[in-house]
Design a protein around this motif. Sequence first.
Motif, short mmCIF file in Angstrom:
data_model
loop_
_atom_site.label_atom_id
_atom_site.label_comp_id
_atom_site.label_asym_id
_atom_site.label_seq_id
_atom_site.Cartn_x
_atom_site.Cartn_y
_atom_site.Cartn_z
N TYR A 1 47.81 36.36 32.03
CA TYR A 1 47.15 36.38 33.35
C TYR A 1 47.81 37.41 34.26
O TYR A 1 47.12 38.14 35.00
CB TYR A 1 47.21 35.00 33.99
N LEU A 2 49.12 37.52 34.21
CA LEU A 2 49.82 38.49 35.04
C LEU A 2 49.37 39.90 34.71
O LEU A 2 49.16 40.72 35.61
CB LEU A 2 51.33 38.34 34.85
N GLN A 3 49.21 40.22 33.43
CA GLN A 3 48.75 41.56 33.05
C GLN A 3 47.35 41.83 33.58
O GLN A 3 47.06 42.93 34.07
CB GLN A 3 48.81 41.71 31.53
N ALA A 4 46.48 40.83 33.50
CA ALA A 4 45.13 40.99 34.04
C ALA A 4 45.17 41.18 35.55
O ALA A 4 44.46 42.01 36.11
CB ALA A 4 44.28 39.78 33.67
N LEU A 5 46.03 40.41 36.21
CA LEU A 5 46.14 40.48 37.67
C LEU A 5 46.67 41.85 38.11
O LEU A 5 46.17 42.43 39.09
CB LEU A 5 47.06 39.37 38.16
N LEU A 6 47.65 42.38 37.40
CA LEU A 6 48.19 43.69 37.76
C LEU A 6 47.15 44.79 37.57
O LEU A 6 47.07 45.73 38.37
CB LEU A 6 49.44 43.98 36.92
N ARG A 7 46.34 44.68 36.52
CA ARG A 7 45.26 45.65 36.32
C ARG A 7 44.22 45.52 37.43
O ARG A 7 43.73 46.52 37.98
CB ARG A 7 44.61 45.43 34.95
N ASP A 8 43.88 44.30 37.78
CA ASP A 8 42.94 44.04 38.86
C ASP A 8 43.47 44.62 40.17
O ASP A 8 42.74 45.26 40.94
CB ASP A 8 42.74 42.52 38.99
N ASP B 1 33.35 50.27 54.32
CA ASP B 1 33.58 51.64 53.88
C ASP B 1 33.51 52.61 55.05
O ASP B 1 33.21 52.23 56.19
CB ASP B 1 32.61 52.02 52.75
N SER B 2 33.80 53.88 54.77
CA SER B 2 33.89 54.88 55.84
C SER B 2 32.55 55.14 56.51
O SER B 2 32.50 55.65 57.62
CB SER B 2 34.45 56.19 55.27
N ALA B 3 31.44 54.76 55.86
CA ALA B 3 30.11 54.92 56.45
C ALA B 3 29.71 53.71 57.28
O ALA B 3 28.61 53.69 57.86
CB ALA B 3 29.08 55.17 55.36
N GLY B 4 30.56 52.69 57.32
CA GLY B 4 30.24 51.51 58.10
C GLY B 4 29.53 50.42 57.33
O GLY B 4 29.16 49.39 57.90
N ARG C 1 40.22 50.90 45.36
CA ARG C 1 39.05 50.60 46.17
C ARG C 1 39.36 50.76 47.67
O ARG C 1 38.49 51.12 48.47
CB ARG C 1 38.60 49.16 45.89
N ALA C 2 40.61 50.50 48.03
CA ALA C 2 41.00 50.56 49.44
C ALA C 2 41.09 51.98 49.97
O ALA C 2 41.20 52.20 51.18
CB ALA C 2 42.33 49.86 49.64
N ASP C 3 41.09 52.97 49.07
CA ASP C 3 41.01 54.38 49.46
C ASP C 3 42.13 54.78 50.44
O ASP C 3 41.90 55.43 51.45
CB ASP C 3 39.65 54.66 50.09
N GLY C 4 43.36 54.39 50.10
CA GLY C 4 44.50 54.84 50.89
C GLY C 4 44.88 53.96 52.07
O GLY C 4 45.91 54.19 52.70
N ARG C 5 44.06 52.97 52.41
CA ARG C 5 44.40 52.09 53.54
C ARG C 5 45.61 51.23 53.20
O ARG C 5 45.79 50.80 52.06
CB ARG C 5 43.20 51.19 53.89
N LEU C 6 46.43 50.97 54.19
CA LEU C 6 47.61 50.14 53.99
C LEU C 6 47.28 48.67 54.22
O LEU C 6 46.38 48.33 54.99
CB LEU C 6 48.73 50.57 54.93
#
Length: 387
Positions: free
Chosen positions: A41-48, A273-276, A55-60
């Motif tokens: 499960y940990l390996q799946a979670l780390l991949r997820d 997303d950046s387009a709103g 997906r966050a595109d650089g957001r912190l």
Amino acid sequence: MTGVELPPLGLYLHLPWCTRKCPYCDFNSHAAGDTPPYDDYLQALLRDLELELARADGRLIDTVFIGGGTPSLFPVAAIESVLTALLPRLQSGAEITMEANPGSAEAERFRGYREAGVNRLSLGVQSFDNALLQRLGRVHDRSQALDAVDAAREAGFSAINLDLMYGLPEQSLDQALADLDQALALGTDHLSHYQLTLEPNTVFFAKPPALPDPDTRAEMQLQCQRRLQAVGLAQYEISAYARPGRQCRHNLNYWRFGDYLAAGAGAHGKLTDSAGNIHRYRKVKVPALYMARMARGTADVEPRRLQTDDRILEFMMNALRLNAGFPVALFSQRTGLDFELVRPVLDRLLEDGLLQTDGARYRTTRLGRDHLDTILAEFLPDDGNAA
């Protein structure tokens, strides 16, 4: 539609196993059995998690919440692996919460979780009464609950939440108040205090226990709220109480219609997303299927873009849970919609005494807080109203 200002970003991580399933619980949790597949499960979670960060595109990330299930069943090394992977993307001072059971085995790991980066602990106490704990199917007792709070403090946690329920099977008013008094005696700065409800697809729903009558449950709520207020734990959300500056930032982000990534079986996410455009998505719920799907690429299911009606209803559903309500400006910032779309509905609710406003902020009245479902029904798209 106006432009959307990107909100704060949280992350929810779901670890789905418990020692055993409680009869009132409708969360995506599963009895651990003899050998839960923690490593797989940990390996799946780390991949997820890797995909979610992309997906966050650089957001912190400002807040992390590790929920379950019982995350404290996972070894310290597993939690450390997850937080190490997150470290480059965390805001300075990020709040990192982990749910934990008060059982003695989990409490032994608290110092390791703190050293791994967890800085807020949420303990699922529910009651300090041994008879009530047995009726709830909990695996800990009063002594272990008290010891767990001590262990959390000794491990270096200054931010500790206690989960406490009332309206329990055969519980008296005096017992409910005694539970609260014990929680207060421990000096907690944050309390999640909520009434037991019988949810579909639970053992209690199929075989309902004998609960206190509605008048007794209402009196429990009223007297507990008075005691909490008297000692400086202010109610800031329907079931959440805190001293100043101790509110849960992660949950506040939910209620203010913020964004949050999601990793783990059954986890739900929301992203602007950046387009709103505002998107919701979730992960496959069954752990075995989740791990299989992640091995092939992604476990995302049912992604959808929120339309105007969705944005309005979901914003109100969250923001009106807060005692402080919402500033007018926040509605447009988080939904990208003109506030005039909802003003006619809000005006009607003001006339009915369910909301109040100073012109810049809307919040529920005490009457409105007790009838939140009535308020939200006004924002359903098939009502023929302005929303």
